[in-house]
Design a protein around this motif. Structure first.
Motif, short mmCIF file in Angstrom:
data_model
loop_
_atom_site.label_atom_id
_atom_site.label_comp_id
_atom_site.label_asym_id
_atom_site.label_seq_id
_atom_site.Cartn_x
_atom_site.Cartn_y
_atom_site.Cartn_z
N ALA A 1 43.46 40.21 45.20
CA ALA A 1 43.42 40.53 46.51
C ALA A 1 44.10 42.59 46.65
O ALA A 1 42.75 42.89 47.44
CB ALA A 1 43.54 39.92 47.76
N ILE A 2 44.89 42.18 46.73
CA ILE A 2 45.68 43.30 46.75
C ILE A 2 45.13 44.17 46.22
O ILE A 2 45.44 45.26 46.30
CB ILE A 2 47.16 42.96 46.59
CG1 ILE A 2 47.95 42.09 47.64
CG2 ILE A 2 48.13 44.03 47.03
CD1 ILE A 2 49.41 41.30 47.86
N ALA A 3 45.67 43.77 44.22
CA ALA A 3 44.60 44.95 44.04
C ALA A 3 43.28 46.16 44.52
O ALA A 3 43.27 46.69 44.14
CB ALA A 3 44.86 44.41 42.03
N ALA A 4 42.51 44.63 44.63
CA ALA A 4 41.30 44.80 45.20
C ALA A 4 41.20 45.50 46.04
O ALA A 4 40.67 46.74 46.60
CB ALA A 4 39.95 43.54 45.56
N GLU A 5 42.18 45.61 47.05
CA GLU A 5 41.66 46.40 48.83
C GLU A 5 42.51 47.56 48.22
O GLU A 5 41.68 48.89 48.61
CB GLU A 5 43.16 45.51 49.11
CG GLU A 5 43.13 46.44 50.83
CD GLU A 5 41.85 46.17 51.70
OE1 GLU A 5 41.27 48.01 52.23
OE2 GLU A 5 40.73 45.80 51.32
N VAL B 1 43.37 53.31 44.29
CA VAL B 1 44.49 53.43 43.80
C VAL B 1 44.10 52.35 43.22
O VAL B 1 44.22 51.29 43.56
CB VAL B 1 45.25 53.65 45.19
CG1 VAL B 1 46.69 53.39 43.66
CG2 VAL B 1 46.03 54.83 45.31
N ILE B 2 44.52 52.44 41.98
CA ILE B 2 44.42 51.42 41.42
C ILE B 2 45.86 50.62 40.25
O ILE B 2 46.37 50.99 40.25
CB ILE B 2 43.48 51.79 39.30
CG1 ILE B 2 42.65 52.36 39.45
CG2 ILE B 2 44.14 51.01 38.43
CD1 ILE B 2 42.78 53.23 38.20
N ALA B 3 45.80 49.60 40.90
CA ALA B 3 47.62 48.44 40.52
C ALA B 3 46.61 47.43 40.70
O ALA B 3 45.97 45.88 41.12
CB ALA B 3 47.97 48.18 41.67
N ARG B 4 47.33 47.09 38.73
CA ARG B 4 46.41 45.74 38.28
C ARG B 4 47.61 44.99 38.97
O ARG B 4 48.33 44.45 38.97
CB ARG B 4 46.47 45.93 36.54
CG ARG B 4 46.32 47.02 36.47
CD ARG B 4 44.75 46.90 35.92
NE ARG B 4 44.35 46.06 34.62
CZ ARG B 4 43.25 45.69 34.06
NH1 ARG B 4 41.88 45.42 34.35
NH2 ARG B 4 43.04 45.33 33.48
#
Length: 500
Positions: free
Chosen positions: A441-445, A451-454
């Protein structure tokens, strides 16, 4: 003289005329051109053939072509420029929806996925490759803007005038011979790999190397140890080839595994010992020796993926696993994707000498390799010392970016967020999130905010993943890092606050 567009259109029109004998030819030509525009065969800006030329190529009247062209212009698919011709429009209308009674591509009640083979569904379902391949904080991508493209281009241009015809055909010997020699020298010096040029096979990326290894040495139903968490690409290829995966947990010393005999020893053990992906620990010497001894006793092939070992920012370089025990069943895999750029699509593997000929034959039969000009240019680039100099320069740049990102993390979140297994190496950091945090959920937000955060959890095969975020710093200059980091930090803090 025939046109490229005409060569595309004429055969399509001929097929339509056979299939739809009752439809007027000008309508069929219109449909043929419209569909070619929609499927990208005639991209925006393409000049359509003159009406007289297309009529001659397709064996129809010029008036028929003119009617079709006029209909395309009227509907906005093309635009006519006086004295210049007819061109595909930059923006084209959508295709009209199917009318009741028109045949659909897939039978009613069946999705596209439902019509794929089991192997096809494995390929496309759950794919993890990122649609965007550049920007903060995308893992796996180096700073491609720093590559000495001008020097490589100069070498390539000169060689392209000197190459014999054989180098412009298919590669049948595992790649360009001089590149084998250049790699053998480099690997012996930089990675302590024990090899001769004849043991090296150049592949189109690490994925092809892994695919080739599993096809040549494995059979469907064989077992493989894989790191948990580990690289999704390796797992995908193994599954597609029918290899059964056994996830092995990772700790501060690398992959954990039984050192005694097992009921069914694995055919393969896939490891990233110099910098485990994604968590970062270095496999300890004692565990390396245990793995090599186990493999030698039980007929297990160890596949060493040395994907980014050039970028270690403190301490002594970590030697390869392959060079530790002479004669061990190890296949060493390396890549230029991290040291130069992924679009080069060039990797290599070092196989035990008795198996080298089999690998070269299998590669030629399965993939019909090429890119000999690029391989020749890369060999000269390496021999001149410019490749090693580029790595040294990038090591300094990446070390500074990594230190700056850690500074930002600690300023925003405090100490203790960088994963405990971090080993001050590579092109990414792993942030450890509090247990129970929804990293997906954090990555999707973060993605919704640009911003990309896998999420770390998607790299786990089992049911109890640890939450975290993978943040790659290689492609983000320090002066551009603060803004995307602030986005990620806000997403983390908001998620943690909600959890409380």
């Amino acid at each position: 003289m025939k046109s490229i567009s005409g060569d595309l259109i004429a055969p399509r029109l001929a097929r339509l005329r056979q299939e739809k004998t009752a439809v007027a030819v000008n309508r069929l030509l219109y449909e043929c051109l419209r569909d070619a525009i929609h499927d990208g065969s005639l991209p925006a800006g393409t000049r359509l053939p003159p009406t007289r030329d297309l009529a001659a190529e397709a064996g129809i009247s010029r008036n028929t072509v003119m009617h079709a062209y006029e209909q395309l212009i009227a509907e906005g698919y093309t635009r006519g420029l006086t004295g210049s011709g007819t061109y595909v429009a930059e923006r084209i209308p959508d295709l009209p929806p199917l009318k009741p009674g028109n045949p659909a591509v897939a039978p009613a009640g069946k999705s596209v996925a439902g019509r794929l083979s089991r192997r096809g569904r494995k390929v496309v379902m759950g794919a993890q490759a990122q649609a965007t391949q550049w920007g903060a904080f995308l893992p796996g991508v180096p700073d491609v803007t720093q590559v000495p493209h001008a020097k490589l281009a100069q070498i390539t241009a000169r060689l392209s005038r000197e190459l014999p015809p054989s180098t412009l055909s298919y590669a049948t010997n595992g790649g360009y011979a001089r590149l084998h020699q250049s790699l053998a020298v480099y690997l012996r010096q930089a990675r302590s790999v024990v090899c001769e040029p004849g043991q090296i096979v150049v592949t189109e990326g690490v994925h092809q190397a892994i695919d080739l290894i599993t096809r040549v040495l494995g059979d469907a139903g064989d077992h493989a140890w894989v790191e948990e968490p580990g690289y999704w690409g390796t797992r995908s290829i193994l599954e597609i080839n029918g290899i059964r995966l056994k996830p092995m947990p990772v700790d501060a010393e690398g992959m954990r595994f039984p050192i005694q005999a097992t009921a069914r020893p694995p055919r393969f053990a896939f490891v990233t010992p110099s910098h485990q992906y994604p968590l970062g620990p270095v496999m300890s010497l004692s565990r390396r020796l245990d793995l090599l001894n186990f493999a030698a006793q039980h007929g297990t092939w160890v596949v060493e993926d040395d994907y980014d070992s050039e970028f270690r920012f403190s301490g002594h370089p970590v030697a390869s696993l392959q060079g530790l025990l002479p004669g061990a069943p190890v296949i060493y895999v390396g890549t230029f994707s991290k040291t130069l750029y992924p679009g080069l699509r060039m990797a290599y593997m070092v196989v035990p000498a008795p198996f080298a000929a089999a690998f070269r034959t299998a590669q030629s039969k399965l993939y019909r390799g090429g890119h000999m000009l690029q391989q020749a240019a890369l060999a000269e680039f390496m021999d001149s010392g410019q490749y090693a100099a580029h790595i040294r320069r990038m090591r300094l740049i990446y070390a500074a970016r990594r230190a700056y990102l850690i500074q930002l993390v600690e300023q925003s979140l405090g100490p203790g967020w960088v994963h405990e297994y971090d080993s001050n190496a590579g092109l990414h950091l792993v942030l450890a999130l509090p247990p129970g945090t929804d990293d997906v959920a954090i990555a999707a937000e973060a993605a919704a905010r640009g911003v990309i955060a896998r999420p770390l959890s998607i790299y786990y095969f089992g049911r109890n993943p640890s939450p975290g975020l993978i943040l790659a710093f290689a492609s983000v200059p320090q002066e551009e890092m603060l803004a995307p980091w602030q986005v990620v930090a806000r997403c983390i803090l908001e998620a943690v606050a909600k959890k409380r």
